[in-house]
Design an enzyme around this catalytic site. Sequence first.
Site, short mmCIF file in Angstrom:
data_model
loop_
_atom_site.label_atom_id
_atom_site.label_comp_id
_atom_site.label_asym_id
_atom_site.label_seq_id
_atom_site.Cartn_x
_atom_site.Cartn_y
_atom_site.Cartn_z
N CYS A 115 16.87 61.49 72.71
CA CYS A 115 15.48 61.90 72.94
C CYS A 115 15.47 63.26 73.61
O CYS A 115 15.80 64.26 72.98
CB CYS A 115 14.72 60.86 73.73
SG CYS A 115 15.60 60.19 75.16
N SER A 116 15.13 63.31 74.89
CA SER A 116 15.12 64.61 75.57
C SER A 116 15.32 64.41 77.07
O SER A 116 14.68 65.06 77.88
CB SER A 116 13.82 65.37 75.30
OG SER A 116 12.72 64.56 75.68
N CYS B 22 20.61 65.73 75.09
CA CYS B 22 20.26 64.31 74.94
C CYS B 22 20.00 64.11 73.46
O CYS B 22 18.97 64.54 72.94
CB CYS B 22 19.03 63.95 75.76
SG CYS B 22 18.44 62.27 75.41
#
Lengths: 94, 207
Positions: B112-113, B109
């Site tokens: 972000c995460s 990603c």
Amino acid sequence: MSARFKAGDRVRVRVGSPPGHFRTPAYVQDKIGAVERFHGDYRNPESLAYGGDGLPRRPLYLVRFPQSQLWPKYTGPARDQLLMDIFEHWLEPA
Amino acid sequence: MREDHHDQPHAPDHPMTEFEWRVDAVQALLIEKGVITADEVRRAVEEMDARTPAQGARVVARAWVDPAFKARLLADAKATIAEIGITVGFDATIVAVENTEKVHHAVVCTLCSCYPRGLLGYPPDWYKSLNYRSRAVVEPRSVLSEFGLELRSDVEVRVLDSTADMRYLVIPVRPAGTEGMSEEELADLVTRDSMIGVAQARTPALR
């Protein structure tokens, strides 16, 4: 909303950096890819990020790009792909 | 609002960062205003902590032994995962992708995460690092090589950048020499990293 694109369609990613939150990274903007699959309609994160309801839901697609088209210096095989989820309002026919 | 939050059991031992202070303040306000209770926060933390890669491993092992289950999983992962009693929760949609001898998926990603937390639990720290997030899309084969995974040039590498509502689960290739193993034994071979796509599933000899 009805989906404008179907699997296999060639699409170009629109260029833009609207104020606020959006989910279309600069590195795929203005690049041409192909629709891999249609995910369905999802709430628009550009509205959700600011407390909006994200409605109307927007068609969301998985789009694939040949890595060699994204990165001029890509050293891997030509068959390598990058796949990304992109909302329909960021796509146009190519 | 309380001035001192050090009485909170969730407070970290290290000096709090700006973001931790912010979360702490918002949580205290929500509790003070009666929007949520401290017990609800505790339960949410407990529920999240209970999610581990073992859940994903069960899904993969079932897909390895049951072709019809795998077909349903690839078509509609969330509903299919529920068949074996796993509730993913959260609003995100799980999408399963299959690795084969010819195609290898890896997930990142860049924004972000984003991670299938509802299925695999918390992401590893490296998954959230700027290094992995920026390089996995630009030079995936180098990054995979640094993880010890060398892929032949006739394998198509497909990097998935999860920028929206989809949370990708990689179904790794079933290792050779696992014929006749039980579903439970197979699940033991399915590691977290193999479900992110930065590794293969373990081979029985290396268990």
